[in-house]
Design an enzyme around this catalytic site. Sequence first.
Site, mmCIF file in Angstrom:
data_model
loop_
_atom_site.group_PDB
_atom_site.id
_atom_site.type_symbol
_atom_site.label_atom_id
_atom_site.label_comp_id
_atom_site.label_asym_id
_atom_site.label_seq_id
_atom_site.Cartn_x
_atom_site.Cartn_y
_atom_site.Cartn_z
ATOM 1 N N HIS A 97 -1.976 -0.915 7.148
ATOM 2 C CA HIS A 97 -1.676 -1.295 5.772
ATOM 3 C C HIS A 97 -0.561 -0.425 5.189
ATOM 4 O O HIS A 97 0.144 -0.832 4.285
ATOM 5 C CB HIS A 97 -2.932 -1.192 4.901
ATOM 6 C CG HIS A 97 -3.600 0.138 4.959
ATOM 7 N ND1 HIS A 97 -4.572 0.437 5.889
ATOM 8 C CD2 HIS A 97 -3.437 1.258 4.212
ATOM 9 C CE1 HIS A 97 -4.978 1.682 5.710
ATOM 10 N NE2 HIS A 97 -4.303 2.206 4.700
ATOM 11 N N HIS B 58 0.843 -1.195 0.000
ATOM 12 C CA HIS B 58 0.000 0.000 0.000
ATOM 13 C C HIS B 58 0.883 1.252 0.000
ATOM 14 O O HIS B 58 1.270 1.749 1.058
ATOM 15 C CB HIS B 58 -0.897 0.003 1.239
ATOM 16 C CG HIS B 58 -1.823 -1.170 1.316
ATOM 17 N ND1 HIS B 58 -1.392 -2.433 1.663
ATOM 18 C CD2 HIS B 58 -3.159 -1.277 1.076
ATOM 19 C CE1 HIS B 58 -2.422 -3.265 1.651
ATOM 20 N NE2 HIS B 58 -3.504 -2.588 1.298
ATOM 21 N N HIS C 299 -21.252 -16.827 32.777
ATOM 22 C CA HIS C 299 -22.538 -17.230 32.216
ATOM 23 C C HIS C 299 -22.289 -18.054 30.952
ATOM 24 O O HIS C 299 -22.620 -17.665 29.847
ATOM 25 C CB HIS C 299 -23.418 -16.013 31.934
ATOM 26 C CG HIS C 299 -23.760 -15.219 33.164
ATOM 27 N ND1 HIS C 299 -22.799 -14.602 33.943
ATOM 28 C CD2 HIS C 299 -24.955 -14.944 33.743
ATOM 29 C CE1 HIS C 299 -23.385 -13.973 34.955
ATOM 30 N NE2 HIS C 299 -24.694 -14.179 34.865
ATOM 31 N N ARG D 146 -18.019 -18.368 38.820
ATOM 32 C CA ARG D 146 -17.790 -16.914 38.737
ATOM 33 C C ARG D 146 -17.487 -16.346 40.124
ATOM 34 O O ARG D 146 -16.680 -15.427 40.259
ATOM 35 C CB ARG D 146 -18.980 -16.198 38.102
ATOM 36 C CG ARG D 146 -20.294 -16.313 38.851
ATOM 37 C CD ARG D 146 -21.360 -15.406 38.278
ATOM 38 N NE ARG D 146 -22.659 -15.651 38.897
ATOM 39 C CZ ARG D 146 -23.659 -14.776 38.931
ATOM 40 N NH1 ARG D 146 -23.510 -13.581 38.374
ATOM 41 N NH2 ARG D 146 -24.803 -15.084 39.492
ATOM 42 N N ASP E 160 -9.453 6.988 7.536
ATOM 43 C CA ASP E 160 -10.913 6.862 7.453
ATOM 44 C C ASP E 160 -11.379 5.466 7.836
ATOM 45 O O ASP E 160 -12.428 5.307 8.468
ATOM 46 C CB ASP E 160 -11.381 7.182 6.033
ATOM 47 C CG ASP E 160 -11.272 8.656 5.691
ATOM 48 O OD1 ASP E 160 -11.729 9.484 6.494
ATOM 49 O OD2 ASP E 160 -10.722 8.980 4.628
ATOM 50 N N HIS F 284 -28.442 -15.246 24.934
ATOM 51 C CA HIS F 284 -27.396 -15.101 25.944
ATOM 52 C C HIS F 284 -26.737 -16.422 26.327
ATOM 53 O O HIS F 284 -25.789 -16.424 27.107
ATOM 54 C CB HIS F 284 -27.982 -14.450 27.207
ATOM 55 C CG HIS F 284 -28.234 -12.980 27.071
ATOM 56 N ND1 HIS F 284 -28.974 -12.445 26.049
ATOM 57 C CD2 HIS F 284 -27.818 -11.935 27.834
ATOM 58 C CE1 HIS F 284 -29.027 -11.136 26.197
ATOM 59 N NE2 HIS F 284 -28.325 -10.795 27.256
ATOM 60 N N GLY G 164 -3.373 -3.712 11.536
ATOM 61 C CA GLY G 164 -3.879 -4.159 10.248
ATOM 62 C C GLY G 164 -5.386 -4.249 10.308
ATOM 63 O O GLY G 164 -6.083 -3.629 9.498
ATOM 64 N N HIS H 20 -4.020 3.321 -3.571
ATOM 65 C CA HIS H 20 -4.165 2.856 -2.182
ATOM 66 C C HIS H 20 -3.429 1.544 -1.930
ATOM 67 O O HIS H 20 -2.600 1.472 -1.016
ATOM 68 C CB HIS H 20 -5.649 2.669 -1.835
ATOM 69 C CG HIS H 20 -5.881 1.953 -0.544
ATOM 70 N ND1 HIS H 20 -5.841 2.593 0.673
ATOM 71 C CD2 HIS H 20 -6.139 0.645 -0.274
ATOM 72 C CE1 HIS H 20 -6.063 1.706 1.633
ATOM 73 N NE2 HIS H 20 -6.249 0.520 1.083
ATOM 74 N N SER I 232 -22.233 -8.979 37.807
ATOM 75 C CA SER I 232 -22.470 -10.339 37.313
ATOM 76 C C SER I 232 -21.172 -11.094 37.051
ATOM 77 O O SER I 232 -21.067 -12.281 37.334
ATOM 78 C CB SER I 232 -23.287 -10.293 36.014
ATOM 79 O OG SER I 232 -24.589 -9.801 36.245
ATOM 80 N N ASN J 281 -7.801 11.816 3.822
ATOM 81 C CA ASN J 281 -7.552 11.878 2.381
ATOM 82 C C ASN J 281 -8.785 11.568 1.543
ATOM 83 O O ASN J 281 -8.736 11.636 0.311
ATOM 84 C CB ASN J 281 -6.391 10.961 1.976
ATOM 85 C CG ASN J 281 -6.659 9.491 2.290
ATOM 86 O OD1 ASN J 281 -7.785 9.019 2.218
ATOM 87 N ND2 ASN J 281 -5.598 8.758 2.641
ATOM 88 N N ILE K 277 -10.297 8.881 0.767
ATOM 89 C CA ILE K 277 -10.255 7.706 -0.106
ATOM 90 C C ILE K 277 -10.205 6.428 0.731
ATOM 91 O O ILE K 277 -9.479 6.343 1.723
ATOM 92 C CB ILE K 277 -9.010 7.749 -1.030
ATOM 93 C CG1 ILE K 277 -9.093 8.924 -1.997
ATOM 94 C CG2 ILE K 277 -8.846 6.437 -1.792
ATOM 95 C CD1 ILE K 277 -10.178 8.804 -3.046
ATOM 96 N N GLU L 65 -17.499 -4.217 24.657
ATOM 97 C CA GLU L 65 -16.737 -5.455 24.792
ATOM 98 C C GLU L 65 -15.503 -5.489 23.888
ATOM 99 O O GLU L 65 -14.414 -5.889 24.322
ATOM 100 C CB GLU L 65 -17.629 -6.664 24.487
ATOM 101 C CG GLU L 65 -18.791 -6.854 25.447
ATOM 102 C CD GLU L 65 -20.050 -6.131 25.016
ATOM 103 O OE1 GLU L 65 -21.090 -6.308 25.672
ATOM 104 O OE2 GLU L 65 -19.985 -5.375 24.013
#
Length: 663
Positions: free
Chosen positions: A68, A28, A462, A359, A157, A474, A116, A262, A386, A187, A189, A412
């Site tokens: 890239h 690139h 869970h 847990r 972008d 869930h 990347g 690009h 939880s 840019n 693009i 998350e």
Amino acid sequence: MTTLPTTQMANAIRALAMDAVQKANSGHPGMPMGMAEIAVALWSGHYRHNPANPKWINRDRFLLSNGHGSMLHYALLHLAGYDVSMDDLRNFRQLHSKTPGHPEVDVTPGVETTTGPLGQGIANAVGMALAEWLLAAEFNQPGHTVVDHHTYAFLGDGCLMEGISHEVCSLAGTLRLNKLIALYDDNGISIDGKVEGWFTDDTPQRFAAYGWNVIPAVDGHDVQAVSAAIARAQESDRPTLICCKTVIGKGSPNLQGGDKVHGAALGEKEVAAVREYVGWNYEPFVIPDDVYAAWNAKEQGAKVEGEWNTAFAAYRAAFPAKAAELERRMAGELPADFDALLAAAVAATVEKKENIATRKASQNAIQALAPHLPEFLGGSADLTGSNLTNWKECVAVRSHKAGNHINYGVREFGMSAIMNGVALHGGYIPFGATFLTFSDYSRNALRMAALMKQRSIFVFTHDSIGLGEDGPTHQSVEHVSSLRLIPNLDNWRPCDTTESTVAWGEAVKRKHGPSTLIFSRQNLPYQERSAAQVAAIAQGGYVLKEAADAKVTLLATGSEVELAMAAAAALDGEGVATRVVSLPSTDVFDRQDAAYKAGVLGRAPRVAIEAGVSGFWYKYVGLEGAVVGIDTFGESAPAGVLFKHFGFTVENVVAKAKAVIQA
């Protein structure tokens, strides 16, 4: 560095980028050519680093979120004096080179993270800036500032279109991470062409709404303007986004400003045209001495690190314990008494024999370890009550207050990638939690943690249809097996308090890779063990119940170990000698030697039991064995009703066992 027109410094980047991509016929060139002046502004005037010591503790961090454009980073490292040779640049994208297609940490000296997958670089940068702030609050003393550096990120972008950028930049603004400075390559693009057809966000307003300091409309090809913006950003009390308007592929007379520059080599004719257009009259991979001299950062790097070493020596003299602790933690070493601490925590579970949800057993393990591990940096994605990742002494991180437990909010993916940035920075062992079914949101960050060999600990609670009434949205079914497919990720699904504590200890001790710790919502019974069996848990799998002349072996993990033991008792009662093997971590078990694995699995026919998809388990039971699993989505009902409905009963396991014996 010596004085040289910045155009020549920028053109050196352009030339190396286009030449390396052309030689590889892959890569690139557009971004490196378009961001060349931005790189000059940062690296020649603001970026504090030492090419001779890429791991210097107080260096600034530089991340290429738009990974890239890796040749930009490789060109910078080569020109500045890192151990990245011209031959390395010639070997761009070739097997086992120091210059892979996207930047990879611990492959190329000076690369801070693997990028990347767009958006995760800026997320890692947030984690690094977070770690810097928390370490500074913990270790700096009046008159002794030893943690004081910036995190700089380049992004484009694509990074801003990825949803993770919203998650992490929102949190960075809330926490006011003012040492974070992002330079946006605006840019217009992306791969499909001009982004105006699919990306018309008002980016400055978006970041202002996050609480960032925004510097808009900077000419990205004006080195002085970019440098001035960076200087302003360094004085801000908030993270800063510098919006740099650029032309992708700047310097390519026929391709600049378009999407064709690009992600493909320019072609020999256009490469020659670039040389003429920008006035770069040198052969491919040739840099004149005056350009090398202008870029060389070795002398300045030695100076800034030397000044810090002097300051740190004074700090050590005044605060020897703090200095030793900072060095230990930045080296990733555990306290000298950690093994004894862990052994005591495990012994306590054996003594108490508690029948609790794993847990809760996890929280007990955290409580036993955290007061002795100041490097613990916990958190949860809006499920602390939880997931139970908090402990009595933990302090919540807020914009005005440093601490050691982070409320990540419902983020998350962002949480997991921020954790990776914290781990990469050093000084902390991050762990964060959500429900197992939402590991899907985090998955690419888990993969990146494994690829980068980082000690990130992902806590998932869970873990099955045992979640109950919340229903199939869930209830995890495929998740444990799918996580086991990720190379270098250790997954633990313990069955009780002792296995849970051992799992925590192994995850903490694992310096060169991430772990998932997968816990139940429902209470599980304590399993009696000998001392030898307790010691064997760390090997990932062990014989929990032995039987002479066994006719069948039951394999199980997590909540299904209880069922395996009950089914074994029923089979024994019918005169069918039955062994039970607990496999809390198949990943760790698979690394054991052949003799150990054979001894654990035994010669008898096998039945695997796990409340998840069945396909994974045939590697252990063989085609002649059987699996009690679940290959559909769950249902909404109480946990006990669901386990019976889906065949997780003593009667069904006994029937499966008899069938494999008779086969």
